[in-house]
Design a protein around this motif. Structure first.
Motif, PDB file in Angstrom:
ATOM      1  N   ILE A  10      52.432 -14.935  42.821  1.00 23.12           N
ATOM      2  CA  ILE A  10      51.918 -14.428  41.547  1.00 23.12           C
ATOM      3  C   ILE A  10      53.037 -14.427  40.506  1.00 23.12           C
ATOM      4  O   ILE A  10      52.839 -14.831  39.363  1.00 23.12           O
ATOM      5  CB  ILE A  10      51.341 -13.001  41.713  1.00 23.12           C
ATOM      6  N   TYR A  11      54.226 -13.991  40.915  1.00 26.94           N
ATOM      7  CA  TYR A  11      55.354 -13.956  39.994  1.00 26.94           C
ATOM      8  C   TYR A  11      55.681 -15.367  39.484  1.00 26.94           C
ATOM      9  O   TYR A  11      55.879 -15.570  38.286  1.00 26.94           O
ATOM     10  CB  TYR A  11      56.583 -13.361  40.681  1.00 26.94           C
ATOM     11  N   GLU A  12      55.734 -16.329  40.425  1.00 27.56           N
ATOM     12  CA  GLU A  12      56.041 -17.708  40.045  1.00 27.56           C
ATOM     13  C   GLU A  12      54.988 -18.258  39.085  1.00 27.56           C
ATOM     14  O   GLU A  12      55.309 -18.938  38.113  1.00 27.56           O
ATOM     15  CB  GLU A  12      56.126 -18.587  41.302  1.00 27.56           C
ATOM     16  N   MET A  13      53.733 -17.955  39.389  1.00 31.48           N
ATOM     17  CA  MET A  13      52.640 -18.436  38.548  1.00 31.48           C
ATOM     18  C   MET A  13      52.777 -17.893  37.124  1.00 31.48           C
ATOM     19  O   MET A  13      52.656 -18.626  36.139  1.00 31.48           O
ATOM     20  CB  MET A  13      51.303 -17.983  39.147  1.00 31.48           C
ATOM     21  N   VAL A  14      53.062 -16.588  37.035  1.00 31.46           N
ATOM     22  CA  VAL A  14      53.205 -15.947  35.724  1.00 31.46           C
ATOM     23  C   VAL A  14      54.467 -16.445  35.027  1.00 31.46           C
ATOM     24  O   VAL A  14      54.448 -16.763  33.837  1.00 31.46           O
ATOM     25  CB  VAL A  14      53.241 -14.404  35.880  1.00 31.46           C
ATOM     26  N   HIS A  15      55.568 -16.502  35.763  1.00 31.82           N
ATOM     27  CA  HIS A  15      56.860 -16.885  35.182  1.00 31.82           C
ATOM     28  C   HIS A  15      56.825 -18.308  34.617  1.00 31.82           C
ATOM     29  O   HIS A  15      57.486 -18.597  33.609  1.00 31.82           O
ATOM     30  CB  HIS A  15      57.945 -16.772  36.245  1.00 31.82           C
ATOM     31  N   ALA A 128      59.270  -7.704  30.398  1.00 28.62           N
ATOM     32  CA  ALA A 128      58.275  -6.626  30.290  1.00 28.62           C
ATOM     33  C   ALA A 128      56.865  -7.206  30.201  1.00 28.62           C
ATOM     34  O   ALA A 128      55.920  -6.679  30.804  1.00 28.62           O
ATOM     35  CB  ALA A 128      58.573  -5.766  29.064  1.00 28.62           C
ATOM     36  N   ASN A 129      56.731  -8.321  29.464  1.00 28.57           N
ATOM     37  CA  ASN A 129      55.426  -8.963  29.302  1.00 28.57           C
ATOM     38  C   ASN A 129      54.947  -9.563  30.623  1.00 28.57           C
ATOM     39  O   ASN A 129      53.767  -9.460  30.980  1.00 28.57           O
ATOM     40  CB  ASN A 129      55.521 -10.054  28.232  1.00 28.57           C
ATOM     41  N   GLU A 130      55.875 -10.161  31.362  1.00 29.59           N
ATOM     42  CA  GLU A 130      55.528 -10.754  32.656  1.00 29.59           C
ATOM     43  C   GLU A 130      55.146  -9.675  33.673  1.00 29.59           C
ATOM     44  O   GLU A 130      54.204  -9.856  34.452  1.00 29.59           O
ATOM     45  CB  GLU A 130      56.699 -11.585  33.185  1.00 29.59           C
ATOM     46  N   ALA A 131      55.879  -8.555  33.654  1.00 27.75           N
ATOM     47  CA  ALA A 131      55.556  -7.452  34.571  1.00 27.75           C
ATOM     48  C   ALA A 131      54.160  -6.916  34.281  1.00 27.75           C
ATOM     49  O   ALA A 131      53.378  -6.630  35.197  1.00 27.75           O
ATOM     50  CB  ALA A 131      56.587  -6.338  34.422  1.00 27.75           C
ATOM     51  N   LEU A 132      53.823  -6.813  32.995  1.00 29.21           N
ATOM     52  CA  LEU A 132      52.489  -6.346  32.600  1.00 29.21           C
ATOM     53  C   LEU A 132      51.425  -7.363  33.011  1.00 29.21           C
ATOM     54  O   LEU A 132      50.339  -6.997  33.464  1.00 29.21           O
ATOM     55  CB  LEU A 132      52.442  -6.105  31.086  1.00 29.21           C
ATOM     56  N   MET A 133      51.756  -8.664  32.895  1.00 33.48           N
ATOM     57  CA  MET A 133      50.809  -9.719  33.254  1.00 33.48           C
ATOM     58  C   MET A 133      50.558  -9.723  34.757  1.00 33.48           C
ATOM     59  O   MET A 133      49.407  -9.863  35.204  1.00 33.48           O
ATOM     60  CB  MET A 133      51.347 -11.086  32.812  1.00 33.48           C
TER      61      MET A 133
END
Length: 206
Positions: A10-15, A128-133
Protein backbone atom coordinates in the motif's frame (compact mmCIF):
# COMPACT_ATOMS: atom_id res chain seq x y z
CA UNK A 1 4.54 -11.16 8.02
CA UNK A 2 1.71 -11.09 5.50
CA UNK A 3 0.26 -7.99 7.12
CA UNK A 4 3.60 -6.14 6.88
CA UNK A 5 3.93 -7.07 3.22
CA UNK A 6 0.41 -5.78 2.58
CA UNK A 7 1.16 -2.47 4.30
CA UNK A 8 4.41 -2.17 2.32
CA UNK A 9 2.53 -2.68 -0.92
CA UNK A 10 0.00 0.00 0.00
CA UNK A 11 2.83 2.38 0.88
CA UNK A 12 4.61 1.69 -2.43
CA UNK A 13 1.39 2.17 -4.35
CA UNK A 14 0.71 5.50 -2.66
CA UNK A 15 4.34 6.67 -2.76
CA UNK A 16 4.59 6.02 -6.51
CA UNK A 17 1.25 7.62 -7.37
CA UNK A 18 0.56 11.27 -8.15
CA UNK A 19 -1.69 12.20 -5.24
CA UNK A 20 -3.42 15.57 -4.87
CA UNK A 21 -3.38 17.31 -1.50
CA UNK A 22 -6.26 15.37 0.05
CA UNK A 23 -7.68 18.14 2.27
CA UNK A 24 -8.03 20.28 -0.89
CA UNK A 25 -9.58 17.47 -2.94
CA UNK A 26 -13.38 17.68 -3.19
CA UNK A 27 -13.83 13.96 -3.85
CA UNK A 28 -11.85 13.05 -0.73
CA UNK A 29 -13.97 15.48 1.29
CA UNK A 30 -17.12 13.77 -0.02
CA UNK A 31 -15.79 10.35 1.01
CA UNK A 32 -14.83 11.65 4.45
CA UNK A 33 -17.43 14.19 5.62
CA UNK A 34 -16.47 15.97 8.83
CA UNK A 35 -19.12 14.31 10.99
CA UNK A 36 -18.02 10.80 9.88
CA UNK A 37 -14.21 11.10 10.09
CA UNK A 38 -12.56 8.54 12.39
CA UNK A 39 -10.11 9.80 15.01
CA UNK A 40 -7.00 8.59 13.15
CA UNK A 41 -8.11 10.34 9.94
CA UNK A 42 -8.68 13.61 11.83
CA UNK A 43 -5.25 13.31 13.47
CA UNK A 44 -3.48 12.74 10.13
CA UNK A 45 -5.53 15.48 8.51
CA UNK A 46 -4.43 17.93 11.23
CA UNK A 47 -0.78 16.95 10.67
CA UNK A 48 -1.16 17.79 6.97
CA UNK A 49 -2.94 21.07 7.77
CA UNK A 50 -0.18 22.06 10.20
CA UNK A 51 2.52 21.34 7.61
CA UNK A 52 0.69 23.50 5.06
CA UNK A 53 0.22 26.31 7.61
CA UNK A 54 3.92 26.09 8.38
CA UNK A 55 4.72 26.46 4.66
CA UNK A 56 2.46 29.52 4.38
CA UNK A 57 3.98 31.12 7.49
CA UNK A 58 7.54 30.50 6.32
CA UNK A 59 6.70 32.12 2.98
CA UNK A 60 5.23 35.14 4.75
CA UNK A 61 8.16 35.39 7.20
CA UNK A 62 10.67 35.18 4.35
CA UNK A 63 8.99 38.04 2.48
CA UNK A 64 8.96 40.19 5.63
CA UNK A 65 12.64 39.48 6.37
CA UNK A 66 13.69 40.23 2.80
CA UNK A 67 11.71 43.49 2.84
CA UNK A 68 13.29 44.50 6.18
CA UNK A 69 16.77 43.66 4.86
CA UNK A 70 16.16 45.78 1.78
CA UNK A 71 15.04 48.69 3.95
CA UNK A 72 18.10 48.41 6.23
CA UNK A 73 20.42 48.18 3.21
CA UNK A 74 18.93 51.42 1.87
CA UNK A 75 19.43 53.11 5.24
CA UNK A 76 23.03 51.91 5.39
CA UNK A 77 23.72 53.31 1.92
CA UNK A 78 22.29 56.69 2.99
CA UNK A 79 24.30 56.70 6.24
CA UNK A 80 27.50 55.91 4.37
CA UNK A 81 26.93 58.91 2.12
CA UNK A 82 26.19 61.29 4.99
CA UNK A 83 29.79 61.80 6.16
CA UNK A 84 30.12 65.07 8.13
CA UNK A 85 32.64 67.04 10.20
CA UNK A 86 30.49 67.11 13.34
CA UNK A 87 32.11 64.50 15.61
CA UNK A 88 28.99 63.94 17.73
CA UNK A 89 26.78 63.40 14.70
CA UNK A 90 29.46 61.25 13.09
CA UNK A 91 29.59 59.05 16.21
CA UNK A 92 25.79 58.64 16.16
CA UNK A 93 25.92 57.85 12.45
CA UNK A 94 28.58 55.17 12.99
CA UNK A 95 26.62 53.62 15.88
CA UNK A 96 23.47 53.56 13.78
CA UNK A 97 25.44 52.03 10.91
CA UNK A 98 26.92 49.35 13.18
CA UNK A 99 23.47 48.58 14.59
CA UNK A 100 22.00 48.26 11.09
CA UNK A 101 24.84 45.99 9.99
CA UNK A 102 24.33 43.74 13.03
CA UNK A 103 20.60 43.62 12.28
CA UNK A 104 21.34 42.62 8.70
CA UNK A 105 23.63 39.82 9.91
CA UNK A 106 20.86 38.64 12.22
CA UNK A 107 18.32 38.90 9.39
CA UNK A 108 20.63 36.97 7.04
CA UNK A 109 20.84 34.20 9.61
CA UNK A 110 17.04 34.14 9.96
CA UNK A 111 16.59 34.18 6.17
CA UNK A 112 19.03 31.27 5.82
CA UNK A 113 17.18 29.29 8.50
CA UNK A 114 13.80 30.17 6.97
CA UNK A 115 14.94 29.11 3.47
CA UNK A 116 16.32 25.83 4.86
CA UNK A 117 13.00 25.08 6.59
CA UNK A 118 11.12 26.14 3.45
CA UNK A 119 13.10 23.60 1.42
CA UNK A 120 12.19 20.85 3.89
CA UNK A 121 8.45 21.61 4.18
CA UNK A 122 7.38 20.14 0.77
CA UNK A 123 8.75 16.74 1.86
CA UNK A 124 6.96 17.12 5.20
CA UNK A 125 3.70 17.90 3.38
CA UNK A 126 4.24 14.95 1.01
CA UNK A 127 4.84 12.55 3.92
CA UNK A 128 1.79 13.82 5.82
CA UNK A 129 -0.35 13.60 2.67
CA UNK A 130 0.83 10.06 1.93
CA UNK A 131 0.18 8.95 5.52
CA UNK A 132 -3.35 10.34 5.25
CA UNK A 133 -3.81 8.61 1.87
CA UNK A 134 -2.64 5.23 3.22
CA UNK A 135 -5.06 5.46 6.15
CA UNK A 136 -7.82 6.56 3.75
CA UNK A 137 -7.17 3.64 1.37
CA UNK A 138 -7.32 1.13 4.23
CA UNK A 139 -10.53 2.65 5.54
CA UNK A 140 -12.07 2.74 2.05
CA UNK A 141 -11.33 -0.96 1.49
CA UNK A 142 -12.80 -1.82 4.88
CA UNK A 143 -15.91 0.16 3.98
CA UNK A 144 -16.13 -1.49 0.56
CA UNK A 145 -15.89 -4.92 2.23
CA UNK A 146 -18.67 -4.08 4.69
CA UNK A 147 -20.79 -2.65 1.88
CA UNK A 148 -20.24 -5.78 -0.22
CA UNK A 149 -21.53 -7.94 2.64
CA UNK A 150 -24.56 -5.67 3.07
CA UNK A 151 -25.19 -5.67 -0.68
CA UNK A 152 -25.18 -9.50 -0.67
CA UNK A 153 -27.73 -9.60 2.17
CA UNK A 154 -29.92 -7.00 0.46
CA UNK A 155 -29.64 -8.76 -2.92
CA UNK A 156 -30.71 -12.06 -1.34
CA UNK A 157 -33.65 -10.30 0.31
CA UNK A 158 -34.65 -8.69 -2.99
CA UNK A 159 -34.49 -12.08 -4.78
CA UNK A 160 -36.72 -13.63 -2.10
CA UNK A 161 -39.13 -10.70 -2.32
CA UNK A 162 -39.27 -11.08 -6.10
CA UNK A 163 -40.28 -14.72 -5.71
CA UNK A 164 -42.84 -13.79 -3.04
CA UNK A 165 -44.13 -10.91 -5.16
CA UNK A 166 -44.66 -13.23 -8.14
CA UNK A 167 -46.50 -15.69 -5.86
CA UNK A 168 -48.74 -12.96 -4.48
CA UNK A 169 -49.44 -11.62 -7.99
CA UNK A 170 -50.53 -15.09 -9.09
CA UNK A 171 -52.78 -15.44 -6.01
CA UNK A 172 -54.27 -12.04 -6.73
CA UNK A 173 -54.91 -12.94 -10.38
CA UNK A 174 -56.53 -16.26 -9.38
CA UNK A 175 -58.83 -14.54 -6.91
CA UNK A 176 -59.75 -11.86 -9.44
CA UNK A 177 -60.55 -14.52 -12.06
CA UNK A 178 -62.60 -16.48 -9.52
CA UNK A 179 -64.56 -13.34 -8.59
CA UNK A 180 -65.18 -12.58 -12.25
CA UNK A 181 -66.49 -16.15 -12.83
CA UNK A 182 -68.73 -15.96 -9.74
CA UNK A 183 -70.09 -12.57 -10.70
CA UNK A 184 -70.68 -13.63 -14.29
CA UNK A 185 -72.50 -16.77 -13.12
CA UNK A 186 -74.71 -14.92 -10.61
CA UNK A 187 -75.41 -12.17 -13.12
CA UNK A 188 -76.63 -14.72 -15.64
CA UNK A 189 -78.73 -16.57 -13.04
CA UNK A 190 -80.16 -13.67 -11.00
CA UNK A 191 -80.13 -10.92 -13.58
CA UNK A 192 -78.75 -7.34 -13.45
CA UNK A 193 -81.40 -6.01 -11.03
CA UNK A 194 -80.51 -8.41 -8.23
CA UNK A 195 -76.82 -8.10 -8.96
CA UNK A 196 -77.07 -4.32 -8.55
CA UNK A 197 -78.62 -4.90 -5.10
CA UNK A 198 -75.94 -7.46 -4.37
CA UNK A 199 -73.19 -4.98 -5.34
CA UNK A 200 -74.59 -2.40 -2.92
CA UNK A 201 -74.78 -4.90 -0.08
CA UNK A 202 -71.73 -7.05 -0.74
CA UNK A 203 -70.30 -8.29 2.54
CA UNK A 204 -73.71 -7.99 4.23
CA UNK A 205 -75.32 -11.02 2.64
CA UNK A 206 -76.52 -13.54 5.24
Amino acid sequence: MAKKAEEFNIYEMVHNSKIPILILDNRWQQLFPEEQKPVNIKRLENSLKNAMKKQAKLGSDLKELQALKKKLMSEIMLNMEEVGSDLEKEEKRRKKLDKSQKLILDINEKISKCMHETDEVPDEIKRANEALMIASVKLCYEKMGTNAEDIKVISDWIDKMRVELKRQVLIKQEKQETNEKIYSYLHDILGPKYMEMFDRNIGKVE
